[in-house]
Design an enzyme around this catalytic site. Structure first.
Site, mmCIF file in Angstrom:
data_model
loop_
_atom_site.group_PDB
_atom_site.id
_atom_site.type_symbol
_atom_site.label_atom_id
_atom_site.label_comp_id
_atom_site.label_asym_id
_atom_site.label_seq_id
_atom_site.Cartn_x
_atom_site.Cartn_y
_atom_site.Cartn_z
ATOM 1 N N TRP A 23 -44.550 -20.299 -0.119
ATOM 2 C CA TRP A 23 -45.295 -21.567 -0.237
ATOM 3 C C TRP A 23 -46.400 -21.641 0.808
ATOM 4 O O TRP A 23 -47.299 -22.468 0.716
ATOM 5 C CB TRP A 23 -44.344 -22.756 -0.116
ATOM 6 C CG TRP A 23 -43.801 -23.039 1.265
ATOM 7 C CD1 TRP A 23 -43.189 -22.154 2.096
ATOM 8 C CD2 TRP A 23 -43.823 -24.289 1.961
ATOM 9 N NE1 TRP A 23 -42.812 -22.773 3.271
ATOM 10 C CE2 TRP A 23 -43.193 -24.086 3.213
ATOM 11 C CE3 TRP A 23 -44.290 -25.556 1.660
ATOM 12 C CZ2 TRP A 23 -43.028 -25.104 4.151
ATOM 13 C CZ3 TRP A 23 -44.126 -26.575 2.603
ATOM 14 C CH2 TRP A 23 -43.499 -26.340 3.823
ATOM 15 N N ASP A 24 -46.335 -20.779 1.802
ATOM 16 C CA ASP A 24 -47.386 -20.700 2.823
ATOM 17 C C ASP A 24 -48.761 -20.703 2.155
ATOM 18 O O ASP A 24 -49.712 -21.296 2.651
ATOM 19 C CB ASP A 24 -47.268 -19.399 3.621
ATOM 20 C CG ASP A 24 -45.911 -19.188 4.270
ATOM 21 O OD1 ASP A 24 -44.914 -19.682 3.722
ATOM 22 O OD2 ASP A 24 -45.853 -18.503 5.308
ATOM 23 N N GLU A 152 -35.669 -26.228 6.765
ATOM 24 C CA GLU A 152 -34.775 -25.163 6.302
ATOM 25 C C GLU A 152 -33.477 -25.066 7.095
ATOM 26 O O GLU A 152 -32.637 -24.217 6.805
ATOM 27 C CB GLU A 152 -35.540 -23.831 6.325
ATOM 28 C CG GLU A 152 -36.678 -23.852 5.305
ATOM 29 C CD GLU A 152 -37.753 -22.814 5.573
ATOM 30 O OE1 GLU A 152 -37.577 -21.972 6.465
ATOM 31 O OE2 GLU A 152 -38.792 -22.877 4.880
ATOM 32 N N LYS A 265 -36.074 -28.506 11.221
ATOM 33 C CA LYS A 265 -36.541 -27.209 11.713
ATOM 34 C C LYS A 265 -38.061 -27.184 11.851
ATOM 35 O O LYS A 265 -38.622 -26.730 12.829
ATOM 36 C CB LYS A 265 -36.104 -26.099 10.746
ATOM 37 C CG LYS A 265 -36.598 -24.729 11.169
ATOM 38 C CD LYS A 265 -36.409 -23.720 10.052
ATOM 39 C CE LYS A 265 -37.075 -22.398 10.409
ATOM 40 N NZ LYS A 265 -37.360 -21.594 9.215
ATOM 41 N N GLN A 266 -38.724 -27.670 10.801
ATOM 42 C CA GLN A 266 -40.188 -27.665 10.771
ATOM 43 C C GLN A 266 -40.626 -28.883 9.974
ATOM 44 O O GLN A 266 -39.855 -29.402 9.170
ATOM 45 C CB GLN A 266 -40.695 -26.381 10.123
ATOM 46 C CG GLN A 266 -40.309 -26.245 8.666
ATOM 47 C CD GLN A 266 -40.374 -24.824 8.151
ATOM 48 O OE1 GLN A 266 -39.546 -23.988 8.486
ATOM 49 N NE2 GLN A 266 -41.361 -24.557 7.321
HETATM 50 O O1 IFM Z 1 -42.398 -19.880 4.267
HETATM 51 C C1 IFM Z 1 -42.008 -19.754 5.606
HETATM 52 C C2 IFM Z 1 -40.839 -20.654 5.876
HETATM 53 O O2 IFM Z 1 -41.116 -22.000 5.548
HETATM 54 C C3 IFM Z 1 -40.431 -20.564 7.323
HETATM 55 N N1 IFM Z 1 -40.061 -19.184 7.645
HETATM 56 C C4 IFM Z 1 -41.130 -18.224 7.358
HETATM 57 C C5 IFM Z 1 -41.640 -18.312 5.935
HETATM 58 C C6 IFM Z 1 -42.821 -17.365 5.744
HETATM 59 O O3 IFM Z 1 -43.859 -17.684 6.612
#
Ligand code: IFM
Length: 436
Positions: A23-24, A152, A265-266
């Protein structure tokens, strides 16, 4: 320029994530391309169109309809994540792709692309959401159960706000795109509808689902809530859990412990509000930022830029600049302690977003392009170009003023909203400057 491939999480700079596509792209990198080099976005969206057959196969295999895009996609669209580490749940990717598609279309008015590739993706992803949602007769609501949102650390939650709201948008985009294609390109629509076995009852069912999906919200606090359980979890001691730059799960507690706590987490709700700003009041955004920011571990490079964008839009300029610096220095100063495994490409797109979508307040979603000045005190001025609906704009922020110049016009007048003022630009050299 080649739709057989896309951009991996670390580009070609490192082997982490094996070059897979996440999804990045749709949420962090494509906005940059959409507004600076739209042909590159078109190419990366065609990659998603090209991998539709695999996404359909994936959905069927897991008992769903439509297309279930891989969380971690290989060049052929195959899910590269081992089952059991979240791929089955991390389905917001499906709606993220629909969102990027809609954003591309809004920024370019490229109907041809929409009708040739986009509508098919939107129909198949809407069908996925229809089959993945569940009507709960006790609550009398539609639910999306067992998902993993952008946070996540919560591997399996119910009704993640990000997922449900983005799914709702996906369903709405599908309904609108079908109506548009039917009107503007009836012959091509007939062929597509026959090929996809389209049923006339589908759009109304998508709309009903979009309107009926649960959105977790605490009325007393006017607070949008990450998921069904978030407010009921144990408060997390961030100082103890994250005493240094290492991720919590690498330093203090195992992954399994995360489900117990209110730890993000983010960026999750904050990212959602940046993507769909027209759905929230400024007060709701302020409340969400104040609530989630202290609970966010930033244990992913995808976390700083959404905070920079929202802090800037809310007028918290010092905080926005601090987060912008985290983006800018992420790899230069190895802030996440893992630059050795490659550059963080989502964060590169995020740094651009922090500046252009944060400091310059860019967003679109209501037929206009919005800009507003939120320059940090450390900067005297900022200047950049944007491609928009076939034209090129030059934007300059200085001394609280915003100046927008139409360098080259598009086929139709451009509708903008600059610092709250409605503007139409149609001729090359035309410009507007809003007062400080
Ligand atoms: O897509 C991301 C995820 O949200 C967090 N860990 C790394 C992945 C790839 O950058």
């Amino acid at each position: 320029h080649d739709s057989r491939v896309s951009l991996g999480a670390r580009g070609l700079s490192g082997e982490m994530h094996e070059g897979s596509v996440f999804w990045d792209n749709e949420i962090f990198k494509l906005p940059f391309f959409t507004f600076t080099r739209p042909a590159a976005t078109a190419s990366m969206l065609r990659f998603r169109h090209r991998t539709l057959p695999e996404a359909r196969r994936h959905a069927r295999e897991l008992w769903f309809d439509g297309a279930m895009y891989a969380w971690k996609s290989g060049d052929d669209g195959v899910e590269e994540t081992e089952m059991g580490v979240g791929a089955y749940y991390a389905i917001h990717i499906v709606a993220d792709i629909a969102y990027a598609l809609r954003q591309y279309w809004e920024a370019t008015a490229d109907d041809e692309f929409l009708f040739r590739y986009g509508v098919e993706i939107l129909i198949e992803t809407a069908r996925f959401w229809k089959s993945r949602s569940h009507y709960d007769p006790l609550r009398r609501t539609w639910n999306i159960l067992a998902v993993r949102g952008p946070n996540e650390y919560d591997v399996i939650v119910n009704n993640n706000l990000f997922t449900n709201m983005m799914a709702g948008e996906n369903l709405r985009y599908a309904e609108e795109a079908v109506a548009l294609m039917r009107r503007r390109s009836p012959a091509a629509w007939k062929r597509l509808a026959a090929r996809l076995g389209f049923r006339e009852t589908e759009p109304a069912a998508w709309r009903a689902l979009a309107e009926g999906l649960v959105l977790c919200y605490d009325r007393g606090r006017d607070l949008f809530v990450e998921d069904d359980m978030y407010l009921h979890r144990v408060p997390f001691d961030m100082k103890r859990g994250k005493p240094d730059a290492r991720r919590v799960i690498d330093g203090t507690l195992p992954y399994e412990a995360m489900a117990l706590y209110q730890i993000t987490k983010q960026s999750d709700v904050v990212t959602l509000m940046n993507l769909l700003p027209w759905k929230f009041t400024p007060r709701q955004m302020r409340r969400a930022y104040a609530f989630y920011e202290p609970r966010t571990a930033h244990d992913s490079s995808l976390s700083y830029s959404p905070h920079a964008v929202m802090a800037a839009r809310l007028g918290m300029r010092a905080e926005a600049y601090r987060y912008f610096r985290d983006c800018a220095y992420l790899d230069l100063a190895d802030i996440q302690l893992n630059t050795i495994s490659g550059l963080h490409f989502a964060n590169l797109g995020g740094a651009w977003q922090a500046a252009v979508m944060g400091f310059a307040g860019l967003w679109q979603g209501d037929g206009r392009l919005h800009l507003g000045p939120h320059l940090p005190a450390a900067w005297k001025a900022m200047r950049f170009r944007l491609c928009y609906r076939g034209g090129t704009l030059r934007v300059e922020l200085r001394g609280g003023k915003t100046r927008v110049l139409l360098e080259s016009p598009g086929p139709a007048p451009l509708r903008l909203c600059v610092a709250g003022r409605d503007v139409r630009l149609s001729k090359a050299g035309q410009e507007v400057t809003t007062p400080a």
